[in-house]
Write an enzyme that holds these catalytic residues in place. Structure first.
Site, PDB file in Angstrom:
ATOM      1  CG  HIS A  82       2.840  34.253  46.572  1.00  0.00           C
ATOM      2  ND1 HIS A  82       3.188  35.448  47.164  1.00  0.00           N
ATOM      3  CD2 HIS A  82       1.854  34.550  45.693  1.00  0.00           C
ATOM      4  CE1 HIS A  82       2.462  36.419  46.658  1.00  0.00           C
ATOM      5  NE2 HIS A  82       1.639  35.912  45.760  1.00  0.00           N
ATOM      6  CB  ALA A  83      -2.058  33.197  48.704  1.00  0.00           C
ATOM      7  CG  HIS A 121       4.034  38.331  41.765  1.00  0.00           C
ATOM      8  ND1 HIS A 121       4.142  38.492  43.130  1.00  0.00           N
ATOM      9  CD2 HIS A 121       2.749  38.009  41.517  1.00  0.00           C
ATOM     10  CE1 HIS A 121       2.954  38.287  43.689  1.00  0.00           C
ATOM     11  NE2 HIS A 121       2.093  37.997  42.741  1.00  0.00           N
ATOM     12  CG  HIS A 155      -7.888  34.435  41.636  1.00  0.00           C
ATOM     13  ND1 HIS A 155      -7.823  35.364  40.630  1.00  0.00           N
ATOM     14  CD2 HIS A 155      -6.880  34.767  42.506  1.00  0.00           C
ATOM     15  CE1 HIS A 155      -6.832  36.220  40.868  1.00  0.00           C
ATOM     16  NE2 HIS A 155      -6.245  35.880  42.002  1.00  0.00           N
ATOM     17  CD  GLU A 182      -4.583  38.665  40.433  1.00  0.00           C
ATOM     18  OE1 GLU A 182      -4.819  38.541  41.640  1.00  0.00           O
ATOM     19  OE2 GLU A 182      -4.122  37.736  39.728  1.00  0.00           O
ATOM     20  CE1 TYR A 189      -2.057  39.983  42.059  1.00  0.00           C
ATOM     21  CE2 TYR A 189       0.073  40.321  41.006  1.00  0.00           C
ATOM     22  CZ  TYR A 189      -0.886  39.467  41.511  1.00  0.00           C
ATOM     23  OH  TYR A 189      -0.694  38.111  41.472  1.00  0.00           O
ATOM     24  CG  HIS A 240      -6.691  38.179  46.116  1.00  0.00           C
ATOM     25  ND1 HIS A 240      -6.594  39.361  45.425  1.00  0.00           N
ATOM     26  CD2 HIS A 240      -5.959  37.275  45.423  1.00  0.00           C
ATOM     27  CE1 HIS A 240      -5.840  39.173  44.345  1.00  0.00           C
ATOM     28  NE2 HIS A 240      -5.427  37.926  44.325  1.00  0.00           N
ATOM     29  CD  GLU A 241      -5.150  33.665  46.262  1.00  0.00           C
ATOM     30  OE1 GLU A 241      -5.414  33.147  45.169  1.00  0.00           O
ATOM     31  OE2 GLU A 241      -4.260  34.507  46.403  1.00  0.00           O
TER      32      GLU A 241
HETATM   33  O1  X8Z Z   1       0.027  37.695  44.615  1.00  0.00           O
HETATM   34  C1  X8Z Z   1      -1.010  38.096  45.091  1.00  0.00           C
HETATM   35  C2  X8Z Z   1      -2.119  37.110  45.435  1.00  0.00           C
HETATM   36  C3  X8Z Z   1      -2.111  35.929  44.543  1.00  0.00           C
HETATM   37  S1  X8Z Z   1      -2.675  36.277  42.945  1.00  0.00           S
HETATM   38  C4  X8Z Z   1      -1.929  36.640  46.858  1.00  0.00           C
HETATM   39  N1  X8Z Z   1      -1.173  39.403  45.380  1.00  0.00           N
HETATM   40  C5  X8Z Z   1      -0.135  40.379  45.124  1.00  0.00           C
HETATM   41  C6  X8Z Z   1       1.053  40.176  46.048  1.00  0.00           C
HETATM   42  O2  X8Z Z   1       0.918  39.434  47.019  1.00  0.00           O
HETATM   43  O3  X8Z Z   1       2.099  40.763  45.805  1.00  0.00           O
HETATM   44  C7  X8Z Z   1      -2.381  40.025  45.926  1.00  0.00           C
HETATM   45  C8  X8Z Z   1      -2.037  41.467  46.120  1.00  0.00           C
HETATM   46  C9  X8Z Z   1      -0.780  41.717  45.359  1.00  0.00           C
HETATM   47 ZN    ZN Z   2      -4.619  36.900  42.736  1.00  0.00          ZN
END
Ligand code: X8Z
Ligand code: ZN
Length: 597
Positions: free
Chosen positions: A338-339, A496, A372, A396, A506, A368-369
């Site tokens: 997960h990024a 998450h 941060h 975010e 988000y 997105h990354e």
């Molecule tokens: O978790 C993330 C990022 C890392 S902060 C990749 N996002 C959420 C997800 O993937 O569920 C970005 C959009 C929503």
């Molecule tokens: Zn993020």
């Protein structure tokens, strides 16, 4: 950690000596905060190093090391927050008062003071994240599939059976987490209560410079603002899916089956754009195919992102970013794919960790990354407790704001596209964006609606999964393709939840990024429709953005928002403005058709 313990003892001695009446002075408060910051910075550094190794090399040992380092850091925060109580009611300089307040709010997970329980909690937390990272669906008699493979199938397959199979399959990884999660909730709440919060959910809601209930009401207000737009998109997509998969599978008036939307969690829908594309308004290009055709590598994709930020006036990323980041999934070990973006030493050691696939989706995620990372570096001059975003939605939103500037005109400028489509293709462009940004709104909201109720006890373990699907239906209008039971733990199949990352951020980011984009596009002098504005290369927009990022968390978020946009309110009119032409078009398509579920 004894060394740091003695630093605190020194502070206490100072405090006692310095105040004859036994009442601490503002100078002592400042000294206390500064020493607390020095101690936490060191502990956070050790915890980040250990977590990086754990996330990029999951083993029994790295899990233990990461859990221990995290536990130490959490224990220190709790100890310091409790000590800081002695400055309550004292007239303090604003910055000291704010740093003391933020100390107590700095964690997403508070540990109970009992060391055994704290250790148990840290172990559960790390174990759940690792279990997610290692998670695989192993079909009977078949080859096991990881999340990256399942993600590709969900994005590309149009076979209802195949989609259903991998949709169910991925959720098998979460069943064993349920027991851990129940205990996790118990212990996390205990920690939160020791810090004076009713439960972990209230602790999370207290981070927004307003009373926690007012924040919850703020979310409802924002959701009501955008709900009609979501309903219009939902109705249109449902009809198109019904045409594709037939009325037995997609009901005319009910919720959409969750496995048909191009994404494992039905959170962003752009992958099914070809199924719903408007006739005559297709933009005629697809970034995924362009990237693949040109054999762009993951590293080059990150370079594109970096160059955008540099074009605004940010310094390039340090060499160590390129040496230490993880861009591709290693073949020889387990990692958390997960990024994420890291700020290991709270100074210059920035990194991203991501298993990049050559797709438009990952091109966006890279921006997105990097958002941060550039934010982290911008606030690194602030005192340690201010080294965070104005609120977590801001963190975010930054990279996503930049990704909104990835317009066809921008792609032409950087040589990835030959010619930008003309205005007659705008509906196609907007629809593709809406499938990500509008579709995401209810999803962004519901995860924590579920968790807040779990933490408060309103949703007990016997109703975890049922309550999850009630919320999925209520907000998103989606339903599981097969019956789910309390044997399942579907929330655990979303990163998450096992990783305990709050999710409301988000939802906020989805609203905020359009406010940021509108303000920056105006600062850049863009006169056209918002979805055609790119701030690429615009130093004026860059200056405005950098000024806000440098504030970190030093001021309440409405001030940071005002610095960038001129407004102190989070406000959905920007996202509504952006999609206004699409809304009108969708309403026409939906005429005489059922809307809602
Ligand atoms: O978790 C993330 C990022 C890392 S902060 C990749 N996002 C959420 C997800 O993937 O569920 C970005 C959009 C929503
Ligand atoms: Zn993020």
């Amino acid at each position: 950690m004894r060394a740091f313990g003695s630093a605190v003892t020194t502070a206490l001695v100072f405090a006692l000596l310095g105040s004859c009446a036994g009442r601490p002075t503002p100078e002592e408060a400042r000294r206390f905060v500064e020493q607390a910051e020095a101690r936490l910075k060191e502990l956070a550094y050790e915890a980040e190093l250990a977590s990086w190794v754990q996330a990029t090399y999951i083993t029994h040992d790295t899990e233990i090391l990461a859990a221990k380092a995290q536990a130490k850091m959490r224990a220190a925060v709790a100890e310091l927050a409790k000590e800081a109580v002695r400055f309550d009611g004292l007239e303090l300089p604003e910055d000291v008062a704010r740093r003391l307040k933020l100390l107590k709010l700095s964690l997403s997970l508070a540990a109970p003071s009992d060391p055994k329980e704290a250790e148990e909690l840290a172990q559960i937390a790390t174990r759940m994240e690792s279990a997610y990272g290692k998670g695989k669906y192993c079909p009977e008699g078949g080859r096991c599939m990881d999340l990256e493979e399942i993600t590709r199938i969900m994005a590309e397959s149009r076979s209802e059976r195949r989609l259903r199979d991998v949709w169910i399959g991925w959720r098998t990884i979460a069943r064993p987490m349920r027991k851990d999660y129940v205990r996790f909730v118990e212990l996390a709440n205990k920690g939160a209560r020791e810090l004076g919060f009713a439960d972990t959910g209230e602790m999370w809601r207290s981070k927004y410079d307003m009373p926690p209930d007012a924040f919850a009401a703020e979310l409802d207000r924002l959701w009501e603002q955008v709900r009609p737009l979501y309903l219009a998109l939902h109705a249109y997509v449902r009809r198109k899916l019904r045409e594709k998969y037939g009325p037995e599978i997609v009901p005319a008036r009910g919720p959409i089956p969750a496995h048909l939307l191009g994404n494992v969690w039905a959170q962003e829908w752009a992958n099914i754009y070809p199924l719903v594309a408007p006739r005559n308004a297709d933009p005629g290009y697809d970034l995924t195919s362009i990237l693949k055709r040109r054999h762009v590598t993951p590293r080059q994709m990150v370079r594109y992102g970096e160059r955008f930020f540099v074009s605004l006036g940010f310094d390039p990323l340090p060499e160590t970013f390129w040496e230490r980041s993880l861009f591709t999934k290693p073949r020889d070990r387990e990692v958390v794919c997960h990024a994420s973006a890291w700020d290991i030493d709270a100074e210059q050691d920035l990194r991203i960790k991501m298993c990049i696939d050559i797709t438009a989706e990952d091109f966006t995620t890279i921006h997105h990354e990097l958002g941060h990372n550039f934010y982290q570096r911008a606030y690194s001059k602030q005192p340690f407790l201010f080294r965070d975003s104005a609120n977590d939605g801001f963190h975010e939103a930054v990279g996503d704001t930049i990704a909104l500037s990835v317009t066809p005109e921008y792609l032409v400028k950087i040589g990835l596209l030959d010619r930008a489509p003309d205005a007659s293709k705008d509906i196609g462009l907007l629809l593709r964006r809406a499938l990500d940004k509008v579709a995401f709104l209810p999803f962004g909201l519901l995860i924590d609606q579920w968790r807040w109720k779990v933490f408060s006890g309103e949703i007990p373990p016997e109703r975890y999964n049922q309550a999850w699907w009630e919320l999925r239906r209520k907000y998103q209008g989606v339903a599981p393709p097969v019956e789910r039971t309390e044997e399942d733990f579907d929330p655990g199949a979303k990163y998450h939840v096992p990783a305990n990352v709050p999710y409301t951020r988000y939802f906020l980011a989805d609203i905020l990024q359009f406010q940021f984009h509108r303000a920056l596009a105006r600062a850049a002098g863009c006169k056209g429709p918002l979805h055609r504005c790119s701030i690429f290369n615009n130093k004026e927009a860059g200056k405005r953005l950098i000024a806000m990022l440098e504030m970190g968390q030093s001021r309440p978020w409405p001030e940071a928002l005002e610095a960038l946009t001129g407004s102190r309110e989070m406000d959905a009119t920007a996202i509504l403005d952006y999609f206004a032409p699409l809304k009108e078009w969708l309403d026409k398509q939906n005429e005489g058709q059922p809307v809602g579920w």
